[in-house]
Enzyme design. Structure first.
Site, mmCIF file in Angstrom:
data_model
loop_
_atom_site.group_PDB
_atom_site.id
_atom_site.type_symbol
_atom_site.label_atom_id
_atom_site.label_comp_id
_atom_site.label_asym_id
_atom_site.label_seq_id
_atom_site.Cartn_x
_atom_site.Cartn_y
_atom_site.Cartn_z
ATOM 1 N N HIS A 147 0.860 -1.196 0.000
ATOM 2 C CA HIS A 147 0.000 0.000 0.000
ATOM 3 C C HIS A 147 0.891 1.239 0.000
ATOM 4 O O HIS A 147 1.352 1.702 1.046
ATOM 5 C CB HIS A 147 -0.934 -0.003 1.220
ATOM 6 C CG HIS A 147 -1.982 1.073 1.164
ATOM 7 N ND1 HIS A 147 -3.328 0.821 1.283
ATOM 8 C CD2 HIS A 147 -1.892 2.414 0.976
ATOM 9 C CE1 HIS A 147 -4.013 1.943 1.182
ATOM 10 N NE2 HIS A 147 -3.148 2.933 1.008
ATOM 11 N N HIS B 229 1.296 5.026 -2.358
ATOM 12 C CA HIS B 229 0.783 5.867 -3.454
ATOM 13 C C HIS B 229 1.954 6.489 -4.212
ATOM 14 O O HIS B 229 2.790 7.155 -3.606
ATOM 15 C CB HIS B 229 -0.121 6.966 -2.895
ATOM 16 C CG HIS B 229 -1.397 6.444 -2.286
ATOM 17 N ND1 HIS B 229 -2.600 6.449 -2.949
ATOM 18 C CD2 HIS B 229 -1.631 5.859 -1.082
ATOM 19 C CE1 HIS B 229 -3.541 5.909 -2.178
ATOM 20 N NE2 HIS B 229 -2.972 5.546 -1.029
ATOM 21 N N ASP C 113 1.920 9.013 -6.160
ATOM 22 C CA ASP C 113 1.878 10.475 -6.031
ATOM 23 C C ASP C 113 2.029 10.931 -4.580
ATOM 24 O O ASP C 113 1.975 12.128 -4.296
ATOM 25 C CB ASP C 113 0.583 11.036 -6.640
ATOM 26 C CG ASP C 113 -0.661 10.288 -6.168
ATOM 27 O OD1 ASP C 113 -0.548 9.129 -5.734
ATOM 28 O OD2 ASP C 113 -1.770 10.876 -6.218
ATOM 29 N N GLY D 244 -9.593 7.915 -1.723
ATOM 30 C CA GLY D 244 -10.208 9.226 -1.494
ATOM 31 C C GLY D 244 -11.053 9.278 -0.234
ATOM 32 O O GLY D 244 -11.134 8.309 0.516
ATOM 33 N N HIS E 263 -9.937 1.385 -0.063
ATOM 34 C CA HIS E 263 -9.663 2.146 1.156
ATOM 35 C C HIS E 263 -10.949 2.164 1.982
ATOM 36 O O HIS E 263 -11.970 2.675 1.511
ATOM 37 C CB HIS E 263 -9.318 3.601 0.820
ATOM 38 C CG HIS E 263 -7.908 3.820 0.390
ATOM 39 N ND1 HIS E 263 -7.414 3.431 -0.826
ATOM 40 C CD2 HIS E 263 -6.869 4.425 1.036
ATOM 41 C CE1 HIS E 263 -6.150 3.785 -0.922
ATOM 42 N NE2 HIS E 263 -5.775 4.390 0.193
ATOM 43 N N GLU F 139 -10.794 3.963 7.194
ATOM 44 C CA GLU F 139 -9.642 4.828 7.479
ATOM 45 C C GLU F 139 -10.123 6.055 8.238
ATOM 46 O O GLU F 139 -9.620 6.372 9.306
ATOM 47 C CB GLU F 139 -8.966 5.252 6.155
ATOM 48 C CG GLU F 139 -7.820 6.236 6.351
ATOM 49 C CD GLU F 139 -7.250 6.755 5.034
ATOM 50 O OE1 GLU F 139 -7.857 6.513 3.974
ATOM 51 O OE2 GLU F 139 -6.188 7.407 5.079
ATOM 52 N N ASP G 99 1.993 3.999 2.875
ATOM 53 C CA ASP G 99 0.908 4.840 2.356
ATOM 54 C C ASP G 99 1.493 5.975 1.507
ATOM 55 O O ASP G 99 1.492 5.888 0.289
ATOM 56 C CB ASP G 99 0.042 5.385 3.499
ATOM 57 C CG ASP G 99 -1.379 5.687 3.049
ATOM 58 O OD1 ASP G 99 -1.735 5.305 1.908
ATOM 59 O OD2 ASP G 99 -2.148 6.296 3.824
HETATM 60 ZN ZN LIG Z 1 -3.777 4.939 0.894
#
Ligand SMILES: [Zn+2]
Length: 391
Positions: free
Chosen positions: A26, A28, A30, A184, A211, A214, A303
């Site tokens: 997991h 990202h 970006d 998101g 996701h 969270e 993350d």
């Molecule tokens: Zn994430």
């Protein structure tokens, strides 16, 4: 080797964890740019940044991320996605990510991003994915790291875009895309609004993670599982709302948490993010150690390396210090991650036996880890035993 050397417990320093063969599922794309790269790319395209010094920019992003609020946390992505709008930029970011994985001692990484945010300069979704895949493939060859790319749809954007992302993911499944994700803001954006995309993935026998739990309660996890049939859960923090504990022992579990454990649903836990977004006030209250001790399939993840200012080595070190984990725990968590990866089964086995188990065995041997080392006193070893290793 004398007796005192034999009984020496491996000291999990940052340097040693760094050398262990690790798996990250997991992360990202970006959320992990180098500050120097952001500055260079911004200058090339005349984009405005709040800071033009790498350290100060890094600090600026971290301060936003650490504001104890997910919406604030997500602001850093405006900057990173802002500079990832050309094929060259996407290629560079992907290649550098692989180089950073190498430095972090990672042998398999699943990175994810949403092409929906990279069309400002007119790139097509195919151009976007191909540029990233090119960078990942080059990085894979150069640094001997396997990868899988996950295409994200955004729950806060219209569901038509999610279906496009699902189709895009399936279209590139032979080129390195291994799955689909819904990411998101959760609050007000339920996963079940994106069922067209989700069913498209299932009808194509493809893989999905969502996701959930969270920044919203256990209902979000329930919906991801029972409406969307997700194969993994991103975060899953709020599963804690379904587990009653006392003195760090489980007293009662609801049907949802029983289902997650029984079905071996992988949980992509991200401690630093939960801390930074304020979902957890202190790591003492995080359900990770309870879930780990009681046989949930938990994994630990970065993350967003830039926003959280961490590497996987540092995330693991955080858990080692906070929860008194030993090297067998780290190996177990690594195996959990590899078992949960979206790679094909033989490829997973290959990495498990030829990179992970062999790598850990060598480091244990070199550090004179001795089996049977006063195990009764070693709580963490007991945890591993209880953890039904091969399921
Ligand atoms: Zn994430």
């Amino acid at each position: 080797m004398n007796n005192s050397e034999k009984n020496k417990k491996i000291n999990l320093t940052r340097e040693l964890i760094g050398r262990l063969p690790k798996v990250l599922i997991h992360d990202h794309l970006d959320g992990g740019l180098r500050p120097e790269t952001i500055i260079e790319l911004a200058k090339t395209h005349n984009l405005k940044l709040p800071e033009y010094d790498p350290d100060r920019l890094s600090q600026w992003v971290l301060e936003g991320a650490n504001s104890r609020n997910l919406t604030e946390y997500l602001k850093g992505f405006k900057i990173t996605t802002g500079v990832m709008q050309t094929q060259e930029a996407l290629h560079r970011v992907a290649f550098e990510m692989m180089e950073d994985m190498k430095k972090d001692g990672i042998v398999y990484v699943e990175t994810r991003f949403s092409p929906l945010y990279h069309t400002k300069f007119g790139l097509s979704y195919d151009q976007i994915v191909e540029s990233v895949l090119r960078g990942l493939r080059e990085g894979s060859r150069t640094f001997n790291i396997k990868f899988g790319l996950i295409i994200c749809a955004m729950r806060n954007l219209p569901s038509s875009g999610s279906l496009e992302m699902a189709k895009l993911a399936v279209r590139y499944r032979e080129q390195g895309v291994v799955g689909f994700d819904l990411a998101g803001d959760e609050l007000g954006y339920p996963a079940k609004d994106h069922l067209d995309a989700v069913y498209y993935i299932h009808r194509n026998n493809f893989y999905i993670t969502i996701h959930a739990g969270e920044a919203f309660g256990k209902e979000s996890i329930w919906q991801a599982l029972q409406y969307c049939g997700t194969h993994r859960i991103g975060h899953g923090l709020h599963l804690k709302d379904d587990i009653m504990t006392k003195d760090n022992e489980i007293i009662e579990m609801g049907y949802l948490s029983q289902y997650v454990r029984d079905r071996r649903v992988p949980l992509e836990v991200c401690l630093s993010t939960n801390l930074h977004t304020g979902e957890i006030q202190n790591l003492r209250y995080h359900p990770f150690p309870i879930m780990y001790k009681n046989g949930f399939r938990v994994t630990l993840n970065t993350d967003n390396r830039l926003m959280n200012n961490i590497t996987l080595t540092e995330e693991l070190l955080l858990a080692v210090k906070q929860y008194n984990l030993n090297i067998r725990d780290i190996e177990k968590l690594t195996l959990n991650a590899m078992k949960s990866a979206f790679l094909h089964f033989p490829d997973r086995l290959d990495i498990i036996y030829n990179r992970i188990k062999s790598g850990f065995a060598e480091i244990k041997k070199n550090n004179q880890e001795i089996q049977g080392n006063d195990r009764n006193k070693d709580k963490s070893a007991k945890i591993v035993k209880k953890n039904l290793n091969e399921l």
